[in-house]
Write a protein that holds these residues in place. Structure first.
Motif, PDB file in Angstrom:
ATOM      1  N   ASP A   1     -12.709  -1.295   9.647  1.00 25.94           N
ATOM      2  CA  ASP A   1     -11.948  -0.127  10.105  1.00 25.94           C
ATOM      3  C   ASP A   1     -10.810   0.205   9.147  1.00 25.94           C
ATOM      4  O   ASP A   1     -10.586   1.364   8.806  1.00 25.94           O
ATOM      5  CB  ASP A   1     -11.392  -0.351  11.509  1.00 25.94           C
ATOM      6  CG  ASP A   1     -12.471  -0.333  12.579  1.00 25.94           C
ATOM      7  OD1 ASP A   1     -13.587   0.152  12.301  1.00 25.94           O
ATOM      8  OD2 ASP A   1     -12.196  -0.814  13.690  1.00 25.94           O
ATOM      9  N   GLY A   2     -10.090  -0.813   8.716  1.00 25.25           N
ATOM     10  CA  GLY A   2      -8.995  -0.595   7.765  1.00 25.25           C
ATOM     11  C   GLY A   2      -9.494  -0.091   6.429  1.00 25.25           C
ATOM     12  O   GLY A   2      -8.869   0.759   5.797  1.00 25.25           O
TER      13      GLY A   2
ATOM     14  N   GLU B   1     -10.331   3.631   6.607  1.00 24.51           N
ATOM     15  CA  GLU B   1      -9.122   4.450   6.529  1.00 24.51           C
ATOM     16  C   GLU B   1      -8.645   4.580   5.090  1.00 24.51           C
ATOM     17  O   GLU B   1      -8.200   5.648   4.663  1.00 24.51           O
ATOM     18  CB  GLU B   1      -8.020   3.841   7.390  1.00 24.51           C
ATOM     19  CG  GLU B   1      -8.287   3.939   8.872  1.00 24.51           C
ATOM     20  CD  GLU B   1      -7.270   3.187   9.706  1.00 24.51           C
ATOM     21  OE1 GLU B   1      -6.216   2.772   9.163  1.00 24.51           O
ATOM     22  OE2 GLU B   1      -7.528   2.997  10.912  1.00 24.51           O
TER      23      GLU B   1
ATOM     24  N   GLU C   1     -10.832   7.066   3.294  1.00 21.04           N
ATOM     25  CA  GLU C   1     -10.542   8.430   3.708  1.00 21.04           C
ATOM     26  C   GLU C   1      -9.329   8.987   2.983  1.00 21.04           C
ATOM     27  O   GLU C   1      -9.211  10.191   2.785  1.00 21.04           O
ATOM     28  CB  GLU C   1     -10.338   8.486   5.222  1.00 21.04           C
ATOM     29  CG  GLU C   1     -11.620   8.281   6.000  1.00 21.04           C
ATOM     30  CD  GLU C   1     -11.391   8.109   7.487  1.00 21.04           C
ATOM     31  OE1 GLU C   1     -10.227   8.153   7.940  1.00 21.04           O
ATOM     32  OE2 GLU C   1     -12.392   7.918   8.203  1.00 21.04           O
ATOM     33  N   ARG C   2      -8.421   8.091   2.586  1.00 17.13           N
ATOM     34  CA  ARG C   2      -7.233   8.498   1.824  1.00 17.13           C
ATOM     35  C   ARG C   2      -7.496   8.458   0.327  1.00 17.13           C
ATOM     36  O   ARG C   2      -6.580   8.573  -0.472  1.00 17.13           O
ATOM     37  CB  ARG C   2      -6.055   7.617   2.188  1.00 17.13           C
ATOM     38  CG  ARG C   2      -5.585   7.841   3.623  1.00 17.13           C
ATOM     39  CD  ARG C   2      -4.398   7.005   3.953  1.00 17.13           C
ATOM     40  NE  ARG C   2      -4.831   5.597   3.995  1.00 17.13           N
ATOM     41  CZ  ARG C   2      -4.018   4.567   4.161  1.00 17.13           C
ATOM     42  NH1 ARG C   2      -2.729   4.762   4.276  1.00 17.13           N
ATOM     43  NH2 ARG C   2      -4.492   3.351   4.204  1.00 17.13           N
TER      44      ARG C   2
END
Length: 87
Positions: A23-24, A27, A30-31
């Motif tokens: 999950d991390g 993220e 996505e950045r």
């Protein structure tokens, strides 16, 4: 030859790391943070060191149980790159 795969991953160590950290990593991707096998490994090792320290005398058992040397870091990085291409 023994089959050590686990839920579609190379081995249980790789599957476990993906389970706890994916999950991390999603993220981060996505950045648009560059995502590599060495970054995966560094993040996991830093996380564990923050939790239990690096002192092998008092926490050697935990480090041995983690078996981070068996994790296929390249498989993890490749999997997450492919996941982001489809997102």
């Amino acid at each position: 030859m023994t089959d050590n795969t686990c839920n579609g991953w190379r081995n249980a160590a790789t599957w476990t790391v993906n389970l706890w950290f994916s999950d991390g990593w999603a993220e981060m991707q996505e950045r648009h943070i560059p995502f590599t096998a060495s970054l995966c490994r560094d993040m996991v090792e830093e996380y564990v060191e923050d939790l239990i320290g690096r002192d092998s005398n008092s926490h050697g058992f935990i480090w041995d149980m983690l078996d981070l040397n068996s994790v296929d870091w390249d498989e993890l990085a490749s999997h997450h790159e492919i996941m982001m291409e489809g997102a």
